[in-house]
Design a protein around this motif. Sequence first.
Motif, PDB file in Angstrom:
ATOM      1  N   ASN A 231     -19.197  65.193  22.634  1.00 40.26           N
ATOM      2  CA  ASN A 231     -18.719  64.384  23.753  1.00 40.26           C
ATOM      3  C   ASN A 231     -19.675  63.212  24.020  1.00 40.26           C
ATOM      4  O   ASN A 231     -20.063  62.950  25.153  1.00 40.26           O
ATOM      5  CB  ASN A 231     -18.587  65.242  25.012  1.00 40.26           C
ATOM      6  CG  ASN A 231     -17.487  66.266  24.872  1.00 40.26           C
ATOM      7  OD1 ASN A 231     -16.542  66.068  24.121  1.00 40.26           O
ATOM      8  ND2 ASN A 231     -17.610  67.373  25.580  1.00 40.26           N
ATOM      9  N   VAL A 232     -20.036  62.523  22.959  1.00 35.31           N
ATOM     10  CA  VAL A 232     -20.919  61.354  23.062  1.00 35.31           C
ATOM     11  C   VAL A 232     -20.187  60.162  22.476  1.00 35.31           C
ATOM     12  O   VAL A 232     -19.757  60.197  21.316  1.00 35.31           O
ATOM     13  CB  VAL A 232     -22.255  61.575  22.329  1.00 35.31           C
ATOM     14  CG1 VAL A 232     -23.120  60.328  22.413  1.00 35.31           C
ATOM     15  CG2 VAL A 232     -22.986  62.772  22.919  1.00 35.31           C
ATOM     16  N   GLU A 233     -20.038  59.114  23.264  1.00 33.16           N
ATOM     17  CA  GLU A 233     -19.406  57.885  22.784  1.00 33.16           C
ATOM     18  C   GLU A 233     -20.494  56.969  22.251  1.00 33.16           C
ATOM     19  O   GLU A 233     -21.368  56.508  22.992  1.00 33.16           O
ATOM     20  CB  GLU A 233     -18.633  57.219  23.920  1.00 33.16           C
ATOM     21  CG  GLU A 233     -17.812  56.029  23.448  1.00 33.16           C
ATOM     22  CD  GLU A 233     -16.851  55.544  24.506  1.00 33.16           C
ATOM     23  OE1 GLU A 233     -16.640  54.324  24.576  1.00 33.16           O
ATOM     24  OE2 GLU A 233     -16.336  56.382  25.272  1.00 33.16           O
ATOM     25  N   ARG A 234     -20.438  56.710  20.952  1.00 32.06           N
ATOM     26  CA  ARG A 234     -21.497  55.955  20.294  1.00 32.06           C
ATOM     27  C   ARG A 234     -20.992  54.568  19.891  1.00 32.06           C
ATOM     28  O   ARG A 234     -19.792  54.277  19.969  1.00 32.06           O
ATOM     29  CB  ARG A 234     -21.995  56.720  19.075  1.00 32.06           C
ATOM     30  CG  ARG A 234     -22.544  58.110  19.416  1.00 32.06           C
ATOM     31  CD  ARG A 234     -23.045  58.832  18.189  1.00 32.06           C
ATOM     32  NE  ARG A 234     -23.482  60.198  18.497  1.00 32.06           N
ATOM     33  CZ  ARG A 234     -24.693  60.515  18.921  1.00 32.06           C
ATOM     34  NH1 ARG A 234     -25.613  59.558  19.085  1.00 32.06           N
ATOM     35  NH2 ARG A 234     -25.020  61.765  19.179  1.00 32.06           N
ATOM     36  N   SER A 235     -21.923  53.762  19.415  1.00 27.82           N
ATOM     37  CA  SER A 235     -21.564  52.427  18.959  1.00 27.82           C
ATOM     38  C   SER A 235     -20.683  52.535  17.724  1.00 27.82           C
ATOM     39  O   SER A 235     -20.613  53.581  17.057  1.00 27.82           O
ATOM     40  CB  SER A 235     -22.824  51.636  18.635  1.00 27.82           C
ATOM     41  OG  SER A 235     -23.521  52.234  17.541  1.00 27.82           O
TER      42      SER A 235
ATOM     43  N   ALA B 123     -24.509  59.279  31.486  1.00 25.10           N
ATOM     44  CA  ALA B 123     -23.891  60.601  31.419  1.00 25.10           C
ATOM     45  C   ALA B 123     -22.789  60.687  32.462  1.00 25.10           C
ATOM     46  O   ALA B 123     -22.988  60.304  33.616  1.00 25.10           O
ATOM     47  CB  ALA B 123     -24.924  61.696  31.654  1.00 25.10           C
ATOM     48  N   VAL B 124     -21.629  61.195  32.050  1.00 21.45           N
ATOM     49  CA  VAL B 124     -20.495  61.419  32.950  1.00 21.45           C
ATOM     50  C   VAL B 124     -20.469  62.910  33.267  1.00 21.45           C
ATOM     51  O   VAL B 124     -20.441  63.743  32.352  1.00 21.45           O
ATOM     52  CB  VAL B 124     -19.177  60.982  32.303  1.00 21.45           C
ATOM     53  CG1 VAL B 124     -18.012  61.190  33.266  1.00 21.45           C
ATOM     54  CG2 VAL B 124     -19.261  59.534  31.858  1.00 21.45           C
ATOM     55  N   SER B 125     -20.480  63.252  34.543  1.00 21.50           N
ATOM     56  CA  SER B 125     -20.561  64.661  34.938  1.00 21.50           C
ATOM     57  C   SER B 125     -19.597  64.941  36.079  1.00 21.50           C
ATOM     58  O   SER B 125     -19.243  64.059  36.859  1.00 21.50           O
ATOM     59  CB  SER B 125     -21.991  65.029  35.363  1.00 21.50           C
ATOM     60  OG  SER B 125     -22.401  64.243  36.464  1.00 21.50           O
ATOM     61  N   VAL B 126     -19.161  66.196  36.157  1.00 19.10           N
ATOM     62  CA  VAL B 126     -18.330  66.690  37.256  1.00 19.10           C
ATOM     63  C   VAL B 126     -19.021  67.910  37.836  1.00 19.10           C
ATOM     64  O   VAL B 126     -19.911  68.523  37.216  1.00 19.10           O
ATOM     65  CB  VAL B 126     -16.900  67.034  36.783  1.00 19.10           C
ATOM     66  CG1 VAL B 126     -16.174  65.811  36.279  1.00 19.10           C
ATOM     67  CG2 VAL B 126     -16.947  68.111  35.695  1.00 19.10           C
TER      68      VAL B 126
END
Length: 779
Positions: free
Chosen positions: A494-498, A689-692
């Motif tokens: 769940n990592v959006e990379r270049s 980081a996107v967190s809930v």
Amino acid sequence: MAPEATTGEDHQSGKRRRRRRLRLRTRARAGTRRTLRRARTRPAFARAEQLSRDHGARLGGDLVAGIVSALVTVAYCVSFSALLFQGDLKSGLALGLWALLMGSAVSGLYVALRSTLTPVGTGPDTPAIAVMSVLAATVSAPILARGGGVELAVLHVLLAITLATFVTGAVLFLIGAFRMGQFVRFVPYPVIGGFLAASGWQLVTGSIEVVTGRELQLFAMASGLQPEDVPKLAVAVAFVAVVFLLKSRSESVFVLPLMFFSATLVLDVLLWGLGLASASSGWYLTGSSRPVPWWPPAVALAADIDWRLYLHALAEIGSVAGVTAIALLLDVSSLEVQRARVADLDSEFRHNGIANLIAAPLGGFSGNLSMQSSKLMAETGGVGRASGVVAAVFIGLVLMTGIDLPRLVPTPILAGLLAYVGVRILQEAMSRSPAQNAWMDFALALAIMIVIINFGYLVGVVLGVVGACLMFAISYSRIGVVRRHLTRAAFASNVERSAADARLLREHGGSIHVLWLTGFIFFGSSNGVFEHVRRCVENRTGPGARYLILDFAGVSGFDSSAVMSLVKLRNYCDEHRVALVYCGLDMSMLLTLEQAELFGHGRVHQVLPSRNEALEWCEDRLLADLSETAEPSGGETFEAWLDRELGRPGSHVGLLAYFVRTELSGGEILYRSGEPADTIDLVAAGAIAVSVADGSDRPLRIRRMSGKTVVGEMGFFRQTRRAASVGAEGMTVVYTLSRTDFERMLADSPELAARFLQFIIRALADRVEFANQEIAALI
């Protein structure tokens, strides 16, 4: 006449006429009310009359069904008493018949009143009777061998079966009281089949002993038969053959009872005509066979009872309880299917246990719910509890009248009934069981049957348990513990990379392997994990594994053999320079693997909390290896990336004029969940980081974006609130576009705004494609 007088008389006459009319109207109203009342009550009377007729019909059906079922149960009791008390024990036939009838009456009355599967019939269970015959031989043989009297041997047998009845009642009651009925349902079928098949075999051999009056081995029957035994056995075999022939044409439950009673009547008439109706002819049981009551406490206190014999017979006593529990389970399950109803299995066990506990002190032998008797009741008109009560009362009347029933039934018919029941049990247990579809199940069931016949039920129980465990281990090891196996080429973190990093990971992702493990890893399946990994490393058609993730989130536990296989796997990976990453371990697993030194101590192997973190670590290491630097990001600048995305060199200058540049330190929040989504942010450097929040309001990271990406666009264009919180991981540079500046860009530079919107649409499309690939990989 004076006018005043005339006026007074007319007045009085008018009053009388009014009173008369009032009385008539009152009578009319009363008649109308009576008529209406009768009209209203007539349907009620009709309904009551109809209910009375239906109730009478139900009682009549229950009465007939109870009597028919009782007659069949009595016939079984006669045959079973002849099986239990034969040869040297034949003088105990009368006592045994009384005990069987008493047990049937007591259990029948109690179970009929409390069962959840009405109507139900009860009686001595055929597999349990077969075990009781073994118990009788086990207890009586030592007494007769040392010269003890036959009467003493009979009393020992009676007490032994009474003790087995009490133990059976206690076992059944405890199973029901502790709600363990569902666990009994999971007894392996080979064990059940072996137990039932052994019982059926013993009924068949016992039927031969009933005819000959002595113990006779089935395979040595030809050499041990006397000339007078041949016609009796021929009649018994003919009885069994005719019953099977009739059963093949009709599955009616009336076939067996009608055949039994009609064959008894025909053979009685024939023997009477030939002058063979006396007991001395050998066609009938010899000795007293009229039911004789006995009182267990009195016998236990007055007789010279050797209680040590019962210690040697504990295996057979326990087997009576075990076989009865299995038979009760099968009977209840069969009735559930037949009547399309779900029974309270725990209640059935509990109430059948209480019935046996009541019957034992009264001198009754074990009796419980019978599927065949219950089916017979239903087909003869029984609908309620009254049918079972009638059957129990009828058996009680037979018991009190003391009719000499065995003298009315020739021994070949008794033997034929036993042989037919035994063959049917063998047939159901072996040829018609689920074991027919699996040769290992069939072989185990056959082995258990042979062991029980030759060495007793205790050895058979041990063999059954050990065999079932081994079969389970073999079958479970075939399943395998690797539930899913994917590479990074098909499944990403769940990592959006270049774009550059994403391209490298797609090209070289085959060197990162993810194995989802499941179930319990034990000696039967642990080596399968090692072999699976070895095939991944020594891949002949592509690049071998360089990073291997073992996800233990679906593993319930492992044994010492599994730990040894993991040590072997670690050594193999060290030799081939493969990094192992363990994830999803609970605390007990983590401590066990730490003690085995599978990671740490300067090793490259890692342990991480989740699969996503493990995959992210492997991606970072792979990118570092590919770029030969510690920084996994590409060399493209933020401005060059932005120009490429907008499709025109130098476009970033005009676009960034509408953005505000901000530098965030590690842990600083860009925006929080629930806030208005009124900005779009471009990440120029660093990572966010996107967190809930999870169930405990703790932040749970669901996604990580590292450099050259856009965030916050979905809430911005949907004009909703933030669905997640976004924070910086280390020093991060972001460019923020407010809603006001976006609207200004639309007005001032429509072409630039259109290129920016196309860039946002591509970013959203890439994320949807990423999600689709992940879902497809997990299906």
